[in-house]
Design a protein around this motif. Structure first.
Motif, mmCIF file in Angstrom:
data_model
loop_
_atom_site.group_PDB
_atom_site.id
_atom_site.type_symbol
_atom_site.label_atom_id
_atom_site.label_comp_id
_atom_site.label_asym_id
_atom_site.label_seq_id
_atom_site.Cartn_x
_atom_site.Cartn_y
_atom_site.Cartn_z
ATOM 1 N N TYR A 100 -5.439 3.719 0.069
ATOM 2 C CA TYR A 100 -6.312 3.208 1.119
ATOM 3 C C TYR A 100 -6.732 4.362 2.028
ATOM 4 O O TYR A 100 -5.901 5.167 2.439
ATOM 5 C CB TYR A 100 -5.613 2.129 1.945
ATOM 6 N N SER A 154 -2.694 -4.202 -1.469
ATOM 7 C CA SER A 154 -3.565 -3.598 -2.471
ATOM 8 C C SER A 154 -3.388 -4.371 -3.769
ATOM 9 O O SER A 154 -2.419 -5.120 -3.939
ATOM 10 C CB SER A 154 -3.228 -2.119 -2.685
ATOM 11 N N ASN A 182 -7.836 -0.777 -2.373
ATOM 12 C CA ASN A 182 -6.963 -0.362 -1.256
ATOM 13 C C ASN A 182 -5.785 0.485 -1.717
ATOM 14 O O ASN A 182 -4.730 0.503 -1.078
ATOM 15 C CB ASN A 182 -6.439 -1.568 -0.471
ATOM 16 N N MET A 183 -5.944 1.190 -2.814
ATOM 17 C CA MET A 183 -4.894 2.091 -3.286
ATOM 18 C C MET A 183 -5.553 3.278 -3.965
ATOM 19 O O MET A 183 -6.123 3.103 -5.063
ATOM 20 C CB MET A 183 -3.970 1.369 -4.235
ATOM 21 N N THR A 230 0.817 -1.220 0.000
ATOM 22 C CA THR A 230 0.000 0.000 0.000
ATOM 23 C C THR A 230 0.851 1.271 0.000
ATOM 24 O O THR A 230 0.352 2.352 -0.305
ATOM 25 C CB THR A 230 -0.931 0.013 1.219
#
Length: 844
Positions: A705, A714, A702-703, A624
């Motif tokens: 996040y 991610s 998740n990027m 991440t």
């Protein structure tokens, strides 16, 4: 078990079927989303549209379907399916372009045909007697008068000598192998055999095995064995000299060629206006040629000794139900309606019914008590066979297949013990499955649990069907399947309880061009299939307050059983262990499975299972903290960006800066006030995932996040069709921006979320699944009353325990959490510290 007359059975079945038919006519069933609709042409009062299907639909040309658009219902006719495109004929114009529309296709006509067949039985004494001996499950047996040489020999003797034979075949015990040998044996003596099952796929499996066996033994004669009806096998998978349509194509190429050419011409002309007269002429030609084809196909069936078809076709096609057979064989009866199987018994002198009452039961959509009793319970239960086995008895008409030859011992260990209570054991041959287990991922391990508890693997709902999906678990699954394929495994499968999740993973697999070696399906559709490696994706997790009913009621044990027993050598179960152990009853198979894998050291944490992820150019995993590829994607993006971000205040400034340079940007967030973009469409939403859609080409999970807790990983996805499908799952309409409802922390604040409200939302009547009303009796007890079926009962401990956990109920004095207690029939909650007690009526 209560003994019923044949006429009682017929009366109850017809009533239950009528209730189900009425439900399907008025309520429909599962919604299928169609998107990107476009008007093609008009012919007289008919309007042709093309739609993109978001999931696979099996619809015959000419089938009538129900559409729901802007709250209105529309009847439409299927013209054809071309890949992912569905072409429909509508009676009215609904616009040039249709963004999305819902389609319902429920075959209530088949149930009406079954009602008609059952009604006709009253005039046939012999047929009524056949139903009676099937349902009583105590027809005289004669096989025991012969010398039995082997289990297969015993079944052959039963099939020739006994009027009724039940075969209980748990997974991997050789049901298809056994039935194919019995069927072929009868063909040798020129007996007429009708082979039936609830689905086309199940019929294909049995008939293909029969053909393979007979060819291997030089017993095959062209035309003696016919697969009658529509096959679900891919082209080339089913023996070409087995399927009736293929035989006709070989024997009468002129007629079939004309039909194919005319159908293609009809589709072409339907796209243009002013062709109505030509279409009428083509329809007349097609009608004549199809009549000739139907007559030729009937002649094939008349000459055949073994005929395979679905139970539904046996009730609708006179070619089948007006004939008398020497033997009826019905496979997979656990998923068939009992009246379907009973009607099939009337068609032959003897019958073999085969299945497993520990696997998935029949599916009916109505929650009426009659439907639950008569359609959702299979023949094993309605005949009393299952109850007898549970009492430790073996009825004389029952034969049990006891040795499983499919699964690695580490996979079968759980089901052998907890599902079949040691009535099933492993055959010595399963030791060879270690060769599969030795392949990657998780080399040398046959059964493992991938615990997603720390991955924030949110389970969300598709906006159309409300079926659940989990993006994290789906992407993990596909990555492990890619790893397995690279290691040499080509027989791979993925199963899940939920249709939305199956559609999402199936679309990703297709985008990666891996659909030939990876089979993706719901557990229900996968029953009867097997693969070298299977992934069972449970899906359920937060923010859902509890797992779905597919996993948490008694019949959920059957679903878990089917999911776990599809694999030969490697089984990966993906589940949020922490979430499930808190919310699944200790009596359920899923809870016992989680305990079993922990006990046998089969549960893996992220530090171990994330190492097995494989990098793919279309499915790449990132830390991440590594934002270089993300920023590059954003720089290259031009428009059509959808950014789902729970906490907008946590998004890095460089991301906002790049987004500020783009057009057509939509932001879904719980913090709209923290979005520093003036030109974007900002929507208040509680959607919990951090997702960034860059057009329909790239998806980031998740990027960047921006949630409450740190993300471990991610992923970047390049899969156009899967991304388009996922976007249809997300509701982009604004939610009402309200504060989350407070839940009671003490007994004094109980009115903020009462037990009554909890019961109305989360609990249902165990008999008919309707909402129950809670009331306090004169004795101070809380009584739950179902006004639909009349069920009355108190609040059991497990429901009170769920309520206490859901609202986090704490003691007003010491702030300790209450614990549910059941003592001599009294249910209450007690503080473990100061021993303050409260009863259900106190929080009602």
């Amino acid at each position: 078990m209560e003994k019923r007359t044949v006429r009682t059975y017929l009366k109850e079945w017809k009533r239950a079927l009528s209730i189900e038919v009425d439900y399907l006519k008025t309520q429909g069933g599962t919604a299928h989303l169609l998107v990107e609709g476009e008007f093609i042409t008009k012919n007289q009062d008919e309007f042709t549209y093309r739609f993109n299907m978001t999931n696979d639909l099996f619809l015959l040309d000419g089938a009538v379907v129900r559409l729901v658009y802007q709250g209105e219902e529309i009847k439409a006719e299927v013209i054809t399916i071309e890949g992912k495109n569905l072409i429909l004929k509508l009676p009215l114009f609904i616009g040039e372009e249709i963004e999305r529309i819902e389609l319902y296709n429920e075959p209530w006509e088949l149930l009406e045909a079954l009602i008609d067949r059952l009604e006709e039985l009253k005039d046939y004494r012999t047929k009524l007697a056949r139903v009676k001996r099937l349902m009583s499950a105590d027809a005289p047996v004669k096989h025991n008068e012969k010398t039995i040489k082997s289990p297969l020999h015993e079944i052959l003797l039963r099939s020739h000598l006994n009027a009724t034979t039940f075969i209980w075949g748990p997974p991997g015990t050789g049901k298809t192998y056994t039935l194919s040998r019995v069927i072929a044996n009868h063909c040798r003596t020129k007996k007429k055999v009708l082979v039936l099952s609830h689905s086309n796929a199940a019929v294909d499996v049995v008939m293909s095995e029969v053909a393979s066996y007979m060819k291997g033994k030089n017993l095959w004669r062209q035309g003696e064995v016919i697969r009658y009806g529509t096959s679900r096998y891919e082209e080339g998978q089913l023996h070409s000299d087995l399927q009736s349509a293929s035989i006709l194509e070989m024997d009468h190429p002129d007629i079939i060629g004309q039909i194919v050419a005319l159908e293609a011409e009809r589709i072409r002309l339907s796209r243009y206006s002013g062709t109505s007269s030509k279409l009428v002429h083509i329809d007349r030609q097609l009608s004549k040629l199809r009549g000739q084809k139907l007559e030729l196909e009937r002649e094939l069936v008349e000459r055949a000794h073994i005929i395979g078809a679905t139970l539904s076709k046996a009730t609708t096609d006179r070619t089948l139900y007006e004939k008398e057979y020497d033997l009826i064989v019905v496979d997979e009866i656990s998923m068939a309606y009992a009246p379907q199987v009973a009607f099939s018994a009337t068609l032959g002198k003897r019958i073999i019914v085969c299945g497993d009452f520990k696997q998935l039961p029949p599916i009916a959509l109505s929650d009426h008590a009659y439907v639950n009793q008569w359609l959702k319970e299979d023949l094993f239960y309605q005949s009393g066979i299952a109850q007898a086995v549970q009492r430790g008895e073996v009825p004389p008409n029952l034969f049990i297949l006891e040795k499983q030859r499919r699964m690695h011992p580490d996979i079968s260990a759980f089901t052998n013990q907890y599902i079949y209570h040691n009535k099933v054991s492993d055959h010595d041959s399963v030791s060879v499955r270690q060769e599969i287990a030795n392949q990657k991922p998780f080399q040398s391990k046959a059964s493992i649990l991938i615990d997603t508890s720390s991955l924030h693997a949110h389970a969300l709902k598709d906006t159309v069907t409300e079926s659940r999906y989990s993006l994290i678990s789906g992407l993990l699954s596909v990555s492990y399947l890619l790893r397995a394929y690279k290691s040499g495994l080509s027989s791979l499968g993925y199963v899940t309880p939920y249709k939305a999740q199956a559609r999402l993973v199936q679309q990703l697999v297709e985008d990666l061009k891996m659909s030939e070696c990876i089979a993706v399906s719901t557990v229900h559709r996968f029953q009867g299939s097997e693969r070298d490696m299977i992934i069972f994706d449970v899906v359920d997790s937060a923010p859902q307050s509890r797992p779905g009913v597919l996993l948490t009621d008694e019949k959920g044990d059957r679903l878990v059983n089917v999911a776990l027993t599809r694999s030969r050598g490697k089984l990966l179960t993906i589940a949020d262990d922490t979430y499930l152990q808190k919310r699944v009853s200790k009596e359920r198979a899923l809870f016992k499975l989680l305990k079993h894998v922990t006990k046998h050291d089969q549960k893996l944490q992220p530090s171990l299972f994330l190492k097995e992820l494989v990098q793919h150019k279309q499915l790449a995993w990132f830390k991440t903290s590594d934002t270089r590829q993300l920023l590059q994607d954003l720089k290259q993006a031009k428009s059509n960006i959808l950014f789902c971000v729970p906490s907008a205040s946590k998004v890095p400034s460089d991301v906002w800066k790049l987004l500020n340079e783009k057009v057509d940007v939509t932001i879904l967030t719980k913090e709209p006030e923290h979005v520093p973009l003036s030109h974007a469409t900002i929507v208040y939403s509680s959607y919990p995932l951090s997702l960034l859609f860059i057009g329909h080409q790239v998806l980031w999970l998740n990027m960047p996040y921006a949630g409450e807790h740190k993300a471990i990983l991610s992923v970047r996805v390049q899969a156009t069709q899967m991304i388009e499908l996922l976007r249809t799952y997300i509701d982009v309409t604004p939610e009402v921006a309200i504060h989350e409802e407070k839940i009671p922390k003490t007994t004094a604040s109980k009115k903020e979320y009462s037990l009554s409200k909890y019961l109305s939302v989360w609990e249902r009547c165990p008999d008919c699944n309707s909402t129950r009303e809670a009331e306090v009796t004169k004795k101070g007890k809380v009584r739950l009353l179902c006004h639909y079926c009349g069920n009355v009962g108190g609040v059991p401990r497990f429901i009170f325990e769920r309520y206490i956990e859901y609202v986090d109920l704490k003691c007003v004095h010491c702030q300790k959490g209450f614990e549910a207690v059941s003592d001599e029939g009294r249910v209450y909650a007690c503080c473990p510290s100061c021993h303050l007690e409260i009863e259900p009526k106190d929080v009602l």
